[in-house]
Motif scaffolding. Structure first.
Motif, PDB file in Angstrom:
ATOM      1  N   ARG A  61      31.230  32.104   0.392  1.00 61.86           N
ATOM      2  CA  ARG A  61      30.960  33.506   0.708  1.00 61.86           C
ATOM      3  C   ARG A  61      31.689  34.426  -0.272  1.00 61.86           C
ATOM      4  NH1 ARG A  61      33.888  34.802   5.804  1.00 61.86           N
ATOM      5  NH2 ARG A  61      35.596  34.620   4.286  1.00 61.86           N
ATOM      6  N   ASP A  62      32.946  34.183  -0.478  1.00 64.57           N
ATOM      7  CA  ASP A  62      33.734  35.054  -1.348  1.00 64.57           C
ATOM      8  C   ASP A  62      33.227  34.998  -2.786  1.00 64.57           C
ATOM      9  OD1 ASP A  62      35.212  35.626   0.897  1.00 64.57           O
ATOM     10  OD2 ASP A  62      36.889  34.298   0.360  1.00 64.57           O
ATOM     11  N   ARG A  63      32.930  33.794  -3.266  1.00 68.89           N
ATOM     12  CA  ARG A  63      32.482  33.641  -4.653  1.00 68.89           C
ATOM     13  C   ARG A  63      31.112  34.260  -4.886  1.00 68.89           C
ATOM     14  NH1 ARG A  63      29.655  29.393  -7.033  1.00 68.89           N
ATOM     15  NH2 ARG A  63      30.095  27.962  -5.304  1.00 68.89           N
ATOM     16  N   LEU A  64      30.175  34.001  -3.970  1.00 69.23           N
ATOM     17  CA  LEU A  64      28.822  34.521  -4.148  1.00 69.23           C
ATOM     18  C   LEU A  64      28.780  36.029  -3.997  1.00 69.23           C
ATOM     19  CD1 LEU A  64      26.719  31.807  -2.274  1.00 69.23           C
ATOM     20  CD2 LEU A  64      27.284  31.961  -4.708  1.00 69.23           C
ATOM     21  N   HIS A  65      29.589  36.562  -3.092  1.00 69.50           N
ATOM     22  CA  HIS A  65      29.641  38.016  -2.929  1.00 69.50           C
ATOM     23  C   HIS A  65      30.189  38.671  -4.188  1.00 69.50           C
ATOM     24  CE1 HIS A  65      31.087  41.973  -1.625  1.00 69.50           C
ATOM     25  NE2 HIS A  65      30.179  41.899  -0.668  1.00 69.50           N
ATOM     26  N   ALA A  66      31.254  38.107  -4.733  1.00 71.69           N
ATOM     27  CA  ALA A  66      31.874  38.704  -5.926  1.00 71.69           C
ATOM     28  C   ALA A  66      30.892  38.753  -7.091  1.00 71.69           C
ATOM     29  CB  ALA A  66      33.127  37.923  -6.306  1.00 71.69           C
ATOM     30  N   ARG A  67      30.155  37.676  -7.312  1.00 73.15           N
ATOM     31  CA  ARG A  67      29.215  37.647  -8.433  1.00 73.15           C
ATOM     32  C   ARG A  67      28.034  38.579  -8.199  1.00 73.15           C
ATOM     33  NH1 ARG A  67      29.675  37.928 -12.579  1.00 73.15           N
ATOM     34  NH2 ARG A  67      27.927  36.726 -13.437  1.00 73.15           N
ATOM     35  N   ALA A  68      27.493  38.594  -6.992  1.00 71.49           N
ATOM     36  CA  ALA A  68      26.372  39.483  -6.707  1.00 71.49           C
ATOM     37  C   ALA A  68      26.790  40.944  -6.837  1.00 71.49           C
ATOM     38  CB  ALA A  68      25.830  39.217  -5.309  1.00 71.49           C
ATOM     39  N   GLU A  69      27.988  41.260  -6.361  1.00 75.01           N
ATOM     40  CA  GLU A  69      28.494  42.636  -6.459  1.00 75.01           C
ATOM     41  C   GLU A  69      28.705  43.031  -7.912  1.00 75.01           C
ATOM     42  OE1 GLU A  69      31.531  45.100  -3.744  1.00 75.01           O
ATOM     43  OE2 GLU A  69      32.476  43.431  -4.835  1.00 75.01           O
ATOM     44  N   ALA A  70      29.253  42.116  -8.705  1.00 74.94           N
ATOM     45  CA  ALA A  70      29.483  42.410 -10.120  1.00 74.94           C
ATOM     46  C   ALA A  70      28.175  42.655 -10.863  1.00 74.94           C
ATOM     47  CB  ALA A  70      30.252  41.252 -10.770  1.00 74.94           C
ATOM     48  N   LEU A  71      27.101  41.988 -10.431  1.00 73.72           N
ATOM     49  CA  LEU A  71      25.792  42.139 -11.071  1.00 73.72           C
ATOM     50  C   LEU A  71      24.975  43.293 -10.485  1.00 73.72           C
ATOM     51  CD1 LEU A  71      24.931  38.344 -11.280  1.00 73.72           C
ATOM     52  CD2 LEU A  71      25.255  39.868 -13.248  1.00 73.72           C
ATOM     53  N   GLY A  72      25.502  43.952  -9.468  1.00 75.21           N
ATOM     54  CA  GLY A  72      24.816  45.092  -8.879  1.00 75.21           C
ATOM     55  C   GLY A  72      23.651  44.725  -7.981  1.00 75.21           C
ATOM     56  N   LEU A  73      23.647  43.501  -7.440  1.00 74.39           N
ATOM     57  CA  LEU A  73      22.550  43.070  -6.580  1.00 74.39           C
ATOM     58  C   LEU A  73      22.772  43.549  -5.151  1.00 74.39           C
ATOM     59  CD1 LEU A  73      22.146  39.379  -7.802  1.00 74.39           C
ATOM     60  CD2 LEU A  73      21.192  41.482  -8.770  1.00 74.39           C
TER      61      LEU A  73
ATOM     62  N   VAL B 118      19.365  39.208 -11.440  1.00 72.41           N
ATOM     63  CA  VAL B 118      19.001  38.277 -10.378  1.00 72.41           C
ATOM     64  C   VAL B 118      18.959  36.851 -10.919  1.00 72.41           C
ATOM     65  CG1 VAL B 118      17.158  37.567  -8.799  1.00 72.41           C
ATOM     66  CG2 VAL B 118      17.730  39.997  -9.042  1.00 72.41           C
ATOM     67  N   ASN B 119      18.331  36.685 -12.070  1.00 69.79           N
ATOM     68  CA  ASN B 119      18.211  35.346 -12.644  1.00 69.79           C
ATOM     69  C   ASN B 119      19.566  34.765 -13.040  1.00 69.79           C
ATOM     70  OD1 ASN B 119      15.409  35.266 -12.333  1.00 69.79           O
ATOM     71  ND2 ASN B 119      15.040  36.217 -14.324  1.00 69.79           N
ATOM     72  N   THR B 120      20.479  35.606 -13.483  1.00 72.46           N
ATOM     73  CA  THR B 120      21.829  35.146 -13.803  1.00 72.46           C
ATOM     74  C   THR B 120      22.522  34.612 -12.564  1.00 72.46           C
ATOM     75  OG1 THR B 120      22.109  36.640 -15.687  1.00 72.46           O
ATOM     76  CG2 THR B 120      24.111  35.873 -14.601  1.00 72.46           C
ATOM     77  N   TRP B 121      22.413  35.358 -11.471  1.00 75.94           N
ATOM     78  CA  TRP B 121      23.054  34.941 -10.218  1.00 75.94           C
ATOM     79  C   TRP B 121      22.457  33.631  -9.720  1.00 75.94           C
ATOM     80  CZ3 TRP B 121      21.929  34.043  -5.073  1.00 75.94           C
ATOM     81  CH2 TRP B 121      23.003  34.091  -4.180  1.00 75.94           C
TER      82      TRP B 121
ATOM     83  N   VAL C 160      27.081  39.311   2.467  1.00 75.11           N
ATOM     84  CA  VAL C 160      27.200  37.855   2.360  1.00 75.11           C
ATOM     85  C   VAL C 160      28.020  37.398   3.572  1.00 75.11           C
ATOM     86  CG1 VAL C 160      27.907  35.892   0.958  1.00 75.11           C
ATOM     87  CG2 VAL C 160      27.143  38.005  -0.151  1.00 75.11           C
ATOM     88  N   LYS C 161      27.386  36.642   4.466  1.00 74.96           N
ATOM     89  CA  LYS C 161      28.008  36.317   5.747  1.00 74.96           C
ATOM     90  C   LYS C 161      27.985  34.820   6.030  1.00 74.96           C
ATOM     91  CE  LYS C 161      26.701  40.673   8.028  1.00 74.96           C
ATOM     92  NZ  LYS C 161      26.040  41.261   9.223  1.00 74.96           N
ATOM     93  N   VAL C 162      28.982  34.388   6.786  1.00 72.74           N
ATOM     94  CA  VAL C 162      29.011  33.023   7.313  1.00 72.74           C
ATOM     95  C   VAL C 162      28.556  33.076   8.769  1.00 72.74           C
ATOM     96  CG1 VAL C 162      30.455  31.044   7.915  1.00 72.74           C
ATOM     97  CG2 VAL C 162      30.842  32.279   5.763  1.00 72.74           C
TER      98      VAL C 162
END
Length: 246
Positions: free
Chosen positions: A24-36, A58-61, A91-93
């Motif tokens: 959750r933490d990793r995927l949120h950080a990357r999506a947030e950094a990419l502006g998704l 989106v494709n990068t993520w 991004v939730k568990v």
């Protein structure tokens, strides 16, 4: 065909995950950094996601996610829009990536129910029976209000209020399905995959529509389907060409 600058993706994968909090933490950080923006749900049984943004981001993520061998099989369904359809990123568990409230139904720990390709379904519906001559019935596993936006012709609709109502509805209607080939379907495949397992548990001949309605639209143009497909974002409903319903 691309319609607009924003790429929308949806996909899920039943796969056993023991590190949901860290993911959750990793995927949120990357999506947030990419502006998704959109929603990613994680549970011990897998991942379910709906995200949107510029295609390159989106494709990068997605590429980074798929670099984890557990997610290599992810195959996002794509559509396009003029504007970002989500207002925020979540991004939730969760206990389940799609809630059924049946702990013994664990697609990540059992053989997958048979998946029916869109082209085969069209052929079956064209000819009026499956390849063994049995009657084919389409079983909608979505909520009643979603069905009101569009559905397969003559589909069975139990007017579910929520997906966790499905097992009880099936128990009440099981005998009506006996001896027929039942094809469960939903928006993107996640609900009908779980539903098909329960159908099999009841001794029925069951298939899931591979990729759900959205994949069916992409591959067939929506033959034997009337109306649009409700989606849980600001576009509300998509036509068979995967553009928002006017």
């Amino acid at each position: 065909m691309q319609h607009g600058p924003i790429l929308n993706i949806s996909c899920y994968l039943f796969v056993s995950l023991a590190d949901t909090a860290a993911l959750r933490d990793r995927l949120h950080a990357r999506a947030e950094a990419l502006g998704l923006k959109g929603t990613v749900l994680l549970a011990e049984e897998g991942i379910n996601l709906f995200l949107a943004g510029p295609a390159a981001d989106v494709n990068t993520w997605v590429a980074e996610l798929r670099s984890d061998p557990r997610f290599a099989a992810l195959t996002p369904k794509e559509s396009w829009s003029e504007h970002q359809p989500f207002q925020r990123l979540k991004v939730k568990v969760k206990g389940e990536i799609i809630r059924m409230n049946r702990p013994t139904v664990r697609p990540d720990q059992a053989p997958r129910a048979p998946a029916l390709p869109a082209a085969t379904l069209v052929r079956w519906l064209d000819q009026g029976h499956d390849d063994d001559g049995r009657e084919v019935v389409m079983l909608d596993t979505r909520n009643g209000f979603e069905v009101d936006h569009g559905a397969f012709d003559n589909a069975i609709d139990w007017r579910l209020h929520k997906f966790s109502d499905f097992p009880d509805a099936l128990a009440a209607h099981r005998d009506e399905l006996a001896g027929k080939t039942v094809v469960s379907y939903c928006t993107g495949g996640i609900r009908c995959e779980k539903a098909a397992m329960v159908l099999e548990d009841h001794g029925l001949i069951a298939w899931q529509l591979d990729g759900g309605i959205l994949k069916y639209f992409e591959e067939t143009g929506g033959k034997h389907y009337h109306g649009g497909c409700f989606v849980f974002d600001e576009r509300e409903s998509l036509a068979p060409d995967l553009t928002p319903v006017a």
